[in-house]
Design an enzyme around this catalytic site. Sequence first.
Site, PDB file in Angstrom:
ATOM      1  N   ALA A   1       0.854  -1.193   0.000  1.00 30.46           N
ATOM      2  CA  ALA A   1       0.000   0.000   0.000  1.00 30.46           C
ATOM      3  C   ALA A   1       0.881   1.230   0.000  1.00 30.46           C
ATOM      4  O   ALA A   1       2.094   1.133   0.198  1.00 30.46           O
ATOM      5  CB  ALA A   1      -0.895   0.012   1.235  1.00 30.46           C
ATOM      6  N   LYS A   2       0.313   2.376  -0.239  1.00 35.18           N
ATOM      7  CA  LYS A   2       1.039   3.643  -0.099  1.00 35.18           C
ATOM      8  C   LYS A   2       0.006   4.737   0.087  1.00 35.18           C
ATOM      9  O   LYS A   2      -1.143   4.595  -0.365  1.00 35.18           O
ATOM     10  CB  LYS A   2       1.859   3.930  -1.373  1.00 35.18           C
ATOM     11  CG  LYS A   2       3.027   4.854  -1.128  1.00 35.18           C
ATOM     12  CD  LYS A   2       4.206   4.084  -0.562  1.00 35.18           C
ATOM     13  CE  LYS A   2       5.433   4.953  -0.389  1.00 35.18           C
ATOM     14  NZ  LYS A   2       6.630   4.120  -0.102  1.00 35.18           N
ATOM     15  N   GLY A   3       0.418   5.808   0.750  1.00 33.09           N
ATOM     16  CA  GLY A   3      -0.506   6.921   0.942  1.00 33.09           C
ATOM     17  C   GLY A   3       0.240   8.223   0.890  1.00 33.09           C
ATOM     18  O   GLY A   3       1.474   8.242   0.844  1.00 33.09           O
TER      19      GLY A   3
END
Length: 419
Positions: free
Chosen positions: A104-106
């Site tokens: 994931a990444k944000g």
Amino acid sequence: MSAPSFSEIVRSHSTRAAELMGVSSAVQTILAEPKRELIVHFPVRMDDGSFRLFKGYRVQHNNILGPYKGGIRFHETVSLDDVRALAAMMTWKCALMQLPFGGAKGGVTVDPSTLSRGELERVTRRFTHDLGDNIGPNHDIPAPDVGTNAQVMVWMMDTYMNTVSESQKQVQRAVVTGKSLAAGGSQGRDKATSQGMIHCLQRWADDHRVDLAGCSAIIQGFGQVGSHLAMLLVRLGVSIYAVADKSGAYKSAEGFNPHKLVAYVREHGVLAGYPRAEPISQEEFFSTPADFFFPAALQNAVGPAEAERLDVRLVVEGANGPITPEAERILLDKGVDIIPDLLANAGGVVVSYFEWLQNRRTERWTLAHVDARLERQMNEAYMRVSLHAADRGIDRRTAAYALAVAHLAEAYEERGVFP
Ligand code: NAD
């Protein structure tokens, strides 16, 4: 034809690897898109009493191997496409390193250097609140990336812990990694990414019978990754003759003292103004002859022009996606070796995994224990990638993606697709 976007570049790497490994088209189709994408807009009260609306993202690419895992980036260029690319890379990186995590990444589109400490805290807490149940210690576990640090992670943890009942509070500490030691972080996490790069460099030097003492380097990016790397390199006797950050590029004929440089950047935020350095152009920076180049800033920092100029033997990618595919072809044709991001900068997520384990088991590992486990995992991964590349006659990036994709494909083939 316009240049491919960052997420298209990452997808082309994984597609090539999947075809090479004979991965079924069904699994390729599943892995080509993220499972979930969240976009939030949230207002924050600024110091002058006004309100500003911010845009934040969390992209959850895949969780077949375990909870989603990946950093939070605060930078003015953050876009959905970047976050998509970086989320997918986390899936491949965790699979390559055989960690029980997905990808994931944000991020938030903001230049954190324009915010006061109070504003940065309010942006972080409000963003975390808006992520709500989309993160959690068994579900999706953020970590630091560009523009965020241990303090930002502690604010995220504290905000998240305050949204659960009192009896559940303590077990939520593992909702983020990269925390300060006082808040439950791990020994060695601050230097973990750079330490992992050093292990790769040492294995490469062993393979090529190179004595690192007396070698030279240039580093692009002098934040969390670049600054720890500089301190570790000098300990091995590698001299650093040029450095660059968002304020410009600089050289030192006698080699930088990284401890003095780190102290300066800690105080001033950027390299600009460091008294023992001479400002140089980007062209001069990339043309500086050295044994090693360490990109530790942003994606696509090295295009064809920079690749033509680079006069080094080896590139070790601290940043994610720093070299465009065209630039990579130029470097490989010139005989420059590349240790790719999925492998080279994986030390960060490996020690994040150690932090998560320590939090869940209410344990505290010593630095020596963390360092020894990290070294073993990095060395094993380096060997796997190098052997696969040699066996198949392919470059290390393709080999790293191939091993990662094959591991995920195996999980999908066994489990099938519900219903
Ligand atoms: P950071 O915010 O601490 O530092 C980023 C550095 O890049 C700063 O020195 C900044 O001035 C510089 N920079 C920004 N734009 C630039 C430009 N156009 N030219 C030159 N320099 C520029 O970030 P970080 O945590 O050190 O991350 C750096 C890279 O490493 C990113 O690609 C990140 O995704 C990757 N990475 C970080 C970790 C980690 O543990 N922090 C782990 C794996 C990969």
